[in-house]
Design an enzyme around this catalytic site. Structure first.
Site, PDB file in Angstrom:
ATOM      1  N   ASP A 120     -13.248  -4.272   1.594  1.00  0.00           N
ATOM      2  CA  ASP A 120     -14.442  -3.826   0.861  1.00  0.00           C
ATOM      3  C   ASP A 120     -15.170  -4.919   0.104  1.00  0.00           C
ATOM      4  OD1 ASP A 120     -12.814  -4.197  -1.469  1.00  0.00           O
ATOM      5  OD2 ASP A 120     -12.099  -2.127  -1.332  1.00  0.00           O
ATOM      6  N   HIS A 135      -7.332  -8.841   6.223  1.00  0.00           N
ATOM      7  CA  HIS A 135      -7.886  -7.971   7.266  1.00  0.00           C
ATOM      8  C   HIS A 135      -9.401  -8.114   7.404  1.00  0.00           C
ATOM      9  CE1 HIS A 135      -4.062  -5.353   6.636  1.00  0.00           C
ATOM     10  NE2 HIS A 135      -3.862  -6.299   7.513  1.00  0.00           N
TER      11      HIS A 135
HETATM   12  P1  NAD Z   1      -2.615   2.756   2.062  1.00  0.00           P
HETATM   13  O1  NAD Z   1      -3.757   3.680   2.132  1.00  0.00           O
HETATM   14  O2  NAD Z   1      -1.603   2.787   3.117  1.00  0.00           O
HETATM   15  O3  NAD Z   1      -1.828   2.919   0.674  1.00  0.00           O
HETATM   16  C1  NAD Z   1      -2.459   2.977  -0.548  1.00  0.00           C
HETATM   17  C2  NAD Z   1      -1.426   2.805  -1.664  1.00  0.00           C
HETATM   18  O4  NAD Z   1      -2.120   2.813  -2.902  1.00  0.00           O
HETATM   19  C3  NAD Z   1      -0.379   3.909  -1.744  1.00  0.00           C
HETATM   20  O5  NAD Z   1       0.900   3.322  -1.915  1.00  0.00           O
HETATM   21  C4  NAD Z   1      -0.784   4.720  -2.992  1.00  0.00           C
HETATM   22  O6  NAD Z   1       0.333   5.266  -3.648  1.00  0.00           O
HETATM   23  C5  NAD Z   1      -1.427   3.639  -3.817  1.00  0.00           C
HETATM   24  N1  NAD Z   1      -2.445   4.092  -4.790  1.00  0.00           N
HETATM   25  C6  NAD Z   1      -3.344   5.090  -4.678  1.00  0.00           C
HETATM   26  N2  NAD Z   1      -4.163   5.124  -5.757  1.00  0.00           N
HETATM   27  C7  NAD Z   1      -3.769   4.119  -6.564  1.00  0.00           C
HETATM   28  C8  NAD Z   1      -4.221   3.625  -7.804  1.00  0.00           C
HETATM   29  N3  NAD Z   1      -5.273   4.171  -8.441  1.00  0.00           N
HETATM   30  N4  NAD Z   1      -3.587   2.562  -8.352  1.00  0.00           N
HETATM   31  C9  NAD Z   1      -2.505   2.002  -7.730  1.00  0.00           C
HETATM   32  N5  NAD Z   1      -2.046   2.427  -6.540  1.00  0.00           N
HETATM   33  C10 NAD Z   1      -2.656   3.460  -5.958  1.00  0.00           C
HETATM   34  O7  NAD Z   1      -3.271   1.336   1.956  1.00  0.00           O
HETATM   35  P2  NAD Z   1      -2.727  -0.116   2.262  1.00  0.00           P
HETATM   36  O8  NAD Z   1      -1.289  -0.243   1.943  1.00  0.00           O
HETATM   37  O9  NAD Z   1      -3.687  -1.016   1.632  1.00  0.00           O
HETATM   38  O10 NAD Z   1      -2.813  -0.318   3.849  1.00  0.00           O
HETATM   39  C11 NAD Z   1      -3.597   0.334   4.745  1.00  0.00           C
HETATM   40  C12 NAD Z   1      -4.665  -0.503   5.437  1.00  0.00           C
HETATM   41  O11 NAD Z   1      -5.880   0.182   5.229  1.00  0.00           O
HETATM   42  C13 NAD Z   1      -4.899  -1.875   4.944  1.00  0.00           C
HETATM   43  O12 NAD Z   1      -5.018  -2.677   6.044  1.00  0.00           O
HETATM   44  C14 NAD Z   1      -6.240  -1.820   4.253  1.00  0.00           C
HETATM   45  O13 NAD Z   1      -7.017  -2.943   4.622  1.00  0.00           O
HETATM   46  C15 NAD Z   1      -6.933  -0.667   4.844  1.00  0.00           C
HETATM   47  N6  NAD Z   1      -7.797   0.041   3.883  1.00  0.00           N
HETATM   48  C16 NAD Z   1      -8.706  -0.657   3.147  1.00  0.00           C
HETATM   49  C17 NAD Z   1      -9.486  -0.005   2.221  1.00  0.00           C
HETATM   50  C18 NAD Z   1     -10.479  -0.807   1.408  1.00  0.00           C
HETATM   51  O14 NAD Z   1     -10.937  -1.844   1.850  1.00  0.00           O
HETATM   52  N7  NAD Z   1     -10.818  -0.355   0.202  1.00  0.00           N
HETATM   53  C19 NAD Z   1      -9.361   1.366   2.030  1.00  0.00           C
HETATM   54  C20 NAD Z   1      -8.436   2.059   2.823  1.00  0.00           C
HETATM   55  C21 NAD Z   1      -7.645   1.371   3.742  1.00  0.00           C
END
Ligand code: NAD
Ligand code: ZN
Length: 271
Positions: A120, A135
């Protein structure tokens, strides 16, 4: 002491995290989708996650792109006119106090490098500069032949798929697709940072996506420590010296505040 983590975000646990960060020789951080949740971007997994609600997307996205890059781009141009939930959320999101706190940790010399799995760009917006987006970045494009990256630019449907100015190769979104190898330079930079780390903060990631999830493992294997910040337990909770349970946007500013009474150690060369 792996396994002795404090399972809360109370004052003593925040203070313990701050002490370890201040004492670290080379502290790095790994962030995941959780840190951007408070900016309004849904995670993929977990409660309210995009995949939890909509199911997992096909895991061969890169192969589909290679089979029909023009079709992929035409679909993307269509999506720009009518963005799906994830794209819409990213387009309007602003850094939250968690992103800003990490940028402050860097400015104050406590954080030597930040590795984000997020696409993002919010860490850049918050002011982090020592950053590897493992990524990729939604606002950039990348040539699949020579790897050149650049900001997203406008092009019309008659220039689809777009081609690289440098080598003429096909250009794709910079974000790493399912089934696409992560560019070597990104991986090498991340593992070099993990190798230098005696402490890694693991923030808002389910730590299930590889190779990003291997980075904290490497730190542990080399005798370093990890501090976790997450609303839920993860596979790393049992190995963290401090495991702070709560939203990153709340915990990180508290840690930054607790660090007010500490000076960072001067940077030393990698061991
Ligand atoms: P994930 O969606 O698998 O896990 C998210 C984690 O964040 C979980 O462990 C959850 O418990 C925790 N979480 C949720 N809200 C939170 C908060 N407010 N504070 C702290 N922790 C919190 O995501 P991931 O492990 O990053 O991996 C999935 C893949 O998806 C990655 O490759 C990522 O690049 C991609 N992704 C990116 C975005 C983005 O760019 N914002 C969003 C979604 C997924
Ligand atoms: Zn090229």
């Amino acid at each position: 002491m792996p396994g002795n983590g404090s399972l809360n975000g109370d004052e003593a646990a925040i203070r313990a995290a701050a002490e370890q960060i201040a004492a670290a020789r080379y502290c790095t951080a790994l962030t995941g989708a959780g840190i951007s949740k408070e900016s309004g971007i849904p995670t993929f997994r977990g409660e309210g996650g995009l995949w939890t609600r909509q199911g997992e997307p096909p895991m061969n996205g890169y192969q589909l792109f290679l089979e029909d890059p023009r079709g992929w781009w035409l679909e993307r141009l269509e999506q720009q006119r009518n963005p799906p939930e994830f794209a819409k959320a990213i387009a309007t999101a602003r850094p939250n106090p968690g992103h800003l706190a990490l940028a402050q940790l860097e400015q104050r010399g406590f954080l030597k490098h930040l590795i984000s799995q997020n696409v993002d760009g919010l860490h850049l917006d918050a002011g982090s500069t020592r950053l590897t987006e493992i990524h990729g970045n939604r606002r950039k494009l990348r040539c699949i032949a020579c790897g050149r990256r650049g900001p997203a630019r406008d092009f019309g449907e008659d220039d689809v798929p777009p081609h690289c100015d440098a080598c003429g190769g096909i250009v794709k979104a910079d974000t790493v697709m399912f089934g696409e190898p992560i560019p070597r330079a990104f991986i090498d930079a991340c593992f070099a940072e993990a190798a230098k780390s005696d402490l890694m903060l693991v923030i808002g990631t389910s730590a299930t996506v590889h190779p990003a999830a291997d980075l904290p493992l490497q730190v542990l294997r080399r005798g370093g420590a990890i501090i976790e910040m997450n609303v839920d337990a993860t596979p790393f909770s049992a190995y963290a010296t401090v495991s702070l349970r709560g939203p990153a946007g709340v915990l990180l500013p508290q840690v930054v505040q607790a660090l007010d009474s500490f000076d960072p150690r001067p940077e030393r060369p990698a061991v």
